[in-house]
Design a protein around this motif. Structure first.
Motif, PDB file in Angstrom:
ATOM      1  N   LEU A   1       0.764  -1.057  -0.044  1.00  0.00           N
ATOM      2  CA  LEU A   1      -0.077   0.201  -0.067  1.00  0.00           C
ATOM      3  C   LEU A   1       0.695   1.305  -0.055  1.00  0.00           C
ATOM      4  CD1 LEU A   1      -2.701  -1.361   2.344  1.00  0.00           C
ATOM      5  CD2 LEU A   1      -3.126  -1.151  -0.123  1.00  0.00           C
ATOM      6  N   ALA A   2       1.941   0.953  -0.610  1.00  0.00           N
ATOM      7  CA  ALA A   2       2.984   2.415  -0.721  1.00  0.00           C
ATOM      8  C   ALA A   2       2.337   3.461  -1.190  1.00  0.00           C
ATOM      9  CB  ALA A   2       3.974   1.925  -1.518  1.00  0.00           C
ATOM     10  N   GLY A   3       2.734   4.645  -0.834  1.00  0.00           N
ATOM     11  CA  GLY A   3       2.446   5.927  -1.345  1.00  0.00           C
ATOM     12  C   GLY A   3       1.340   6.395  -0.563  1.00  0.00           C
ATOM     13  N   ARG A   4       0.865   5.706   0.502  1.00  0.00           N
ATOM     14  CA  ARG A   4      -0.302   6.253   1.436  1.00  0.00           C
ATOM     15  C   ARG A   4       0.393   6.782   2.547  1.00  0.00           C
ATOM     16  NH1 ARG A   4      -1.577   2.537  -1.852  1.00  0.00           N
ATOM     17  NH2 ARG A   4      -3.625   2.786  -3.223  1.00  0.00           N
ATOM     18  N   ARG A   5      -0.127   8.036   3.088  1.00  0.00           N
ATOM     19  CA  ARG A   5       0.101   8.578   4.626  1.00  0.00           C
ATOM     20  C   ARG A   5      -0.808   7.833   5.386  1.00  0.00           C
ATOM     21  NH1 ARG A   5       3.690  12.982   4.971  1.00  0.00           N
ATOM     22  NH2 ARG A   5       4.861  12.629   3.185  1.00  0.00           N
ATOM     23  N   ALA A   6      -0.401   7.832   6.628  1.00  0.00           N
ATOM     24  CA  ALA A   6      -1.407   7.085   7.732  1.00  0.00           C
ATOM     25  C   ALA A   6      -1.176   7.945   9.020  1.00  0.00           C
ATOM     26  CB  ALA A   6      -0.818   5.557   7.878  1.00  0.00           C
ATOM     27  N   LEU A   7      -2.237   8.466   9.565  1.00  0.00           N
ATOM     28  CA  LEU A   7      -2.362   9.194  10.756  1.00  0.00           C
ATOM     29  C   LEU A   7      -3.178   8.579  11.803  1.00  0.00           C
ATOM     30  CD1 LEU A   7      -1.744  11.692  12.386  1.00  0.00           C
ATOM     31  CD2 LEU A   7      -3.591  12.930  11.157  1.00  0.00           C
ATOM     32  N   LEU A   8      -2.693   8.441  12.731  1.00  0.00           N
ATOM     33  CA  LEU A   8      -3.597   7.952  14.312  1.00  0.00           C
ATOM     34  C   LEU A   8      -4.158   9.366  14.971  1.00  0.00           C
ATOM     35  CD1 LEU A   8      -1.471   5.030  15.619  1.00  0.00           C
ATOM     36  CD2 LEU A   8      -3.662   4.715  13.936  1.00  0.00           C
ATOM     37  N   SER A   9      -5.202   9.561  15.300  1.00  0.00           N
ATOM     38  CA  SER A   9      -5.768  10.565  15.845  1.00  0.00           C
ATOM     39  C   SER A   9      -6.606   9.933  17.163  1.00  0.00           C
ATOM     40  CB  SER A   9      -6.737  11.638  15.117  1.00  0.00           C
ATOM     41  OG  SER A   9      -7.199  12.516  15.807  1.00  0.00           O
ATOM     42  N   VAL A  10      -5.910  10.058  18.121  1.00  0.00           N
ATOM     43  CA  VAL A  10      -6.316   9.275  19.449  1.00  0.00           C
ATOM     44  C   VAL A  10      -6.559  10.275  20.525  1.00  0.00           C
ATOM     45  CG1 VAL A  10      -3.953   8.769  19.916  1.00  0.00           C
ATOM     46  CG2 VAL A  10      -5.702   7.339  21.113  1.00  0.00           C
ATOM     47  N   THR A  11      -7.755   9.890  21.321  1.00  0.00           N
ATOM     48  CA  THR A  11      -7.940  10.681  22.484  1.00  0.00           C
ATOM     49  C   THR A  11      -7.540   9.778  23.656  1.00  0.00           C
ATOM     50  OG1 THR A  11     -10.568   9.801  22.603  1.00  0.00           O
ATOM     51  CG2 THR A  11      -9.950  11.795  21.464  1.00  0.00           C
ATOM     52  N   MET A  12      -7.048  10.469  24.671  1.00  0.00           N
ATOM     53  CA  MET A  12      -6.786   9.330  26.035  1.00  0.00           C
ATOM     54  C   MET A  12      -7.227  10.074  27.287  1.00  0.00           C
ATOM     55  SD  MET A  12      -2.737   8.686  24.337  1.00  0.00           S
ATOM     56  CE  MET A  12      -3.014  10.251  23.239  1.00  0.00           C
ATOM     57  N   GLY A  13      -7.819   9.318  28.109  1.00  0.00           N
ATOM     58  CA  GLY A  13      -8.027   9.902  29.309  1.00  0.00           C
ATOM     59  C   GLY A  13      -6.817  10.392  30.205  1.00  0.00           C
ATOM     60  N   ALA A  14      -5.769   9.835  29.996  1.00  0.00           N
ATOM     61  CA  ALA A  14      -4.584  10.141  30.920  1.00  0.00           C
ATOM     62  C   ALA A  14      -3.813  11.109  30.356  1.00  0.00           C
ATOM     63  CB  ALA A  14      -3.475   8.744  30.363  1.00  0.00           C
ATOM     64  N   ARG A  15      -2.736  11.723  31.347  1.00  0.00           N
ATOM     65  CA  ARG A  15      -1.927  12.908  31.117  1.00  0.00           C
ATOM     66  C   ARG A  15      -1.066  12.570  30.209  1.00  0.00           C
ATOM     67  NH1 ARG A  15      -1.063  13.446  37.231  1.00  0.00           N
ATOM     68  NH2 ARG A  15      -1.455  11.388  37.003  1.00  0.00           N
ATOM     69  N   PRO A  16      -0.141  13.313  29.444  1.00  0.00           N
ATOM     70  CA  PRO A  16       0.920  13.229  28.493  1.00  0.00           C
ATOM     71  C   PRO A  16       2.173  12.451  29.080  1.00  0.00           C
ATOM     72  CG  PRO A  16       0.339  15.466  28.349  1.00  0.00           C
ATOM     73  CD  PRO A  16      -0.688  14.999  29.364  1.00  0.00           C
ATOM     74  N   THR A  17       2.307  12.925  30.527  1.00  0.00           N
ATOM     75  CA  THR A  17       3.370  12.405  31.237  1.00  0.00           C
ATOM     76  C   THR A  17       3.576  11.055  31.216  1.00  0.00           C
ATOM     77  OG1 THR A  17       2.196  13.023  33.466  1.00  0.00           O
ATOM     78  CG2 THR A  17       3.697  14.682  32.558  1.00  0.00           C
ATOM     79  N   ALA A  18       2.384  10.650  31.463  1.00  0.00           N
ATOM     80  CA  ALA A  18       2.208   8.925  31.783  1.00  0.00           C
ATOM     81  C   ALA A  18       2.490   8.358  30.524  1.00  0.00           C
ATOM     82  CB  ALA A  18       0.716   8.658  32.297  1.00  0.00           C
ATOM     83  N   PHE A  19       2.456   9.124  29.326  1.00  0.00           N
ATOM     84  CA  PHE A  19       2.928   8.333  28.037  1.00  0.00           C
ATOM     85  C   PHE A  19       4.270   9.085  27.579  1.00  0.00           C
ATOM     86  CE2 PHE A  19      -1.797   7.605  27.501  1.00  0.00           C
ATOM     87  CZ  PHE A  19      -1.328   6.219  27.298  1.00  0.00           C
ATOM     88  N   SER A  20       5.223   9.553  28.489  1.00  0.00           N
ATOM     89  CA  SER A  20       6.496  10.097  28.011  1.00  0.00           C
ATOM     90  C   SER A  20       7.491   8.940  28.083  1.00  0.00           C
ATOM     91  CB  SER A  20       6.610  11.281  28.992  1.00  0.00           C
ATOM     92  OG  SER A  20       7.005  10.823  30.570  1.00  0.00           O
TER      93      SER A  20
END
Lengths: 263, 263
Positions: B144-163
């Motif tokens: 599937l070359a030539g296609r961009r892919a973007l995840l747009s995700v909502t999370m209950g957590a704070r960003p520090t917990a995913f740092s």
């Protein structure tokens, strides 16, 4: 008898494959027979056979007012604490509560569980059951403490591709969302996963070897040391849930930061 | 006009939330409007609205003989090459083939996509479509070359917990099964995910800020540098799909091994 008989335990085996003749179905039947022969009680949730509904929606929470926006975590906790969850969810929660160990048997599809098993996770591990304000903190001896957890996963790939420098990523990292994000988050004790690699072509001899290895892992379900993930309340993390500087052994990196040094 | 007008592109937005009034539904509508206002063509797969069936089974492959064991990868490839997939799967594949970019909009549930979206992945990315013997190798400019892919995700957590030292793990590691294991495996070009943190309580002002940030990411959908994952065929891996010794920058560890040094 000269050897101590292992204490009988209660084990829930959750399995997901659309064909009853599949390798995964065979491994499930093998595990159930093996555990029962050892004196344990076993319950099975065969998700395809149960026609388990995968998609969480408002029907999970029968008292949720149709004219109110569905904020999933809030609705989930309200219904759980009021004991007003859809009956099939309550029944699965009862099995998990009953159990001393949960085994998930599945084929790895796109580096995770099949959708129907993700739907078992999404719908059964409600707020108020697997985690939540009224429960002990996550990542600790929390909501579902005292229960072992074992992933038993079949993979078409070779083990090298899941090794420390393998392109798929180390197996423990790929399964981190389940091992750490699900089981340990809910306070359960995850064991090292049992992996059956190169599973698309499985000659009888290699299957027999794999089955023996699986039997040994099942025999040690309650004696193997769980993966020693760090506790959120053990003093290793700051208030923003970040690992404190310098608590890891020198050279520890990546997701291994969240595992206590062994031995 | 003095500025170059961006070339109109084709974008598929796939979204999964059970409530049309949810934050995720709002973000989906915003993205669709924003992309169309910029001159792009947009198609939407709203999985709950479509009542997308999550669980892959033999009905996906109408010609599969009922008396033959379902070996999923083999059946999937046979049906795909024969153009005999269930019509709803063929329709989704057509949308992906049509697209220059795919955006997945979802709430993070148990550190992954909701089950219904996992079911879109399991069923749509068949062998012979997203990967397979008749196609270029995985982890390369492949199927599937030539296609961009973007995840747009909502999370209950704070960003520090995913740092980098956060207890949930770095966001890129948690999403590695999707970013690398799905998109890059199929030859698509994943961008850095767009994350909206602390999403359970979202005052209007913070929502407005998040929406502006999302708009900027959408504006750069075709100009941002994708995550530079290493190619399997670029000479960095051995025949067992392990990264060759010493190709990484000193000090690189964990899943970052599979990202080429930047800059």
């Amino acid at each position: 008898m000269t050897e101590a008989t292992p204490q009988p335990k209660k084990i829930l085996v959750v399995t997901a494959h659309p064909d009853r003749r599949s390798l995964n179905s065979t491994l499930t039947a093998f595990a159930v027979d093996h555990l029962r022969a050892a004196g344990h009680e076993v319950q099975i949730s065969d998700l395809y056979a149960m026609k388990w509904r995968a998609a969480l929606d408002a029907d999970d929470f029968p008292d949720h007012p149709a004219d109110e926006r569905l904020a999933v975590m809030a609705a989930s906790e309200r219904a759980t604490l009021a004991e007003r969850l859809a009956p099939e969810i309550a029944a699965e929660q009862e099995k998990v509560r009953w159990s001393d160990a949960v085994v998930l048997q599945f084929p790895m599809w796109w580096f995770s569980v099949p959708a129907i098993m993700k739907g078992w996770i999404d719908r059964v591990f409600t707020a108020g059951f697997g985690y939540g304000p009224a429960l002990p903190p996550p990542y600790s001896e929390g909501a579902l403490a005292g229960r072992r957890a074992l992933l038993s996963v079949t993979m078409g790939a070779r083990p090298t591709a899941f090794s420390d420098r393998g392109i798929h990523g180390p197996l423990g990292d790929v399964l981190y969302p389940l091992q750490h994000g699900l089981f340990w988050f809910a306070g359960m004790e995850p064991l090292e996963p049992f992996g059956l690699f190169d599973s698309n072509e499985l000659p009888a001899e290699r299957f027999a070897t794999a089955q023996r290895a699986y039997a040994e892992r099942l025999d040690r379900l309650f004696t193997d040391e769980p993966v020693p993930f760090r506790s959120l309340v053990g003093g290793d993390y700051d208030h923003d849930m970040r690992l404190l500087p310098g608590v890891e052994a020198p050279g520890t990196t990546g997701l291994d930061l969240h595992v206590r040094p062994r031995g």
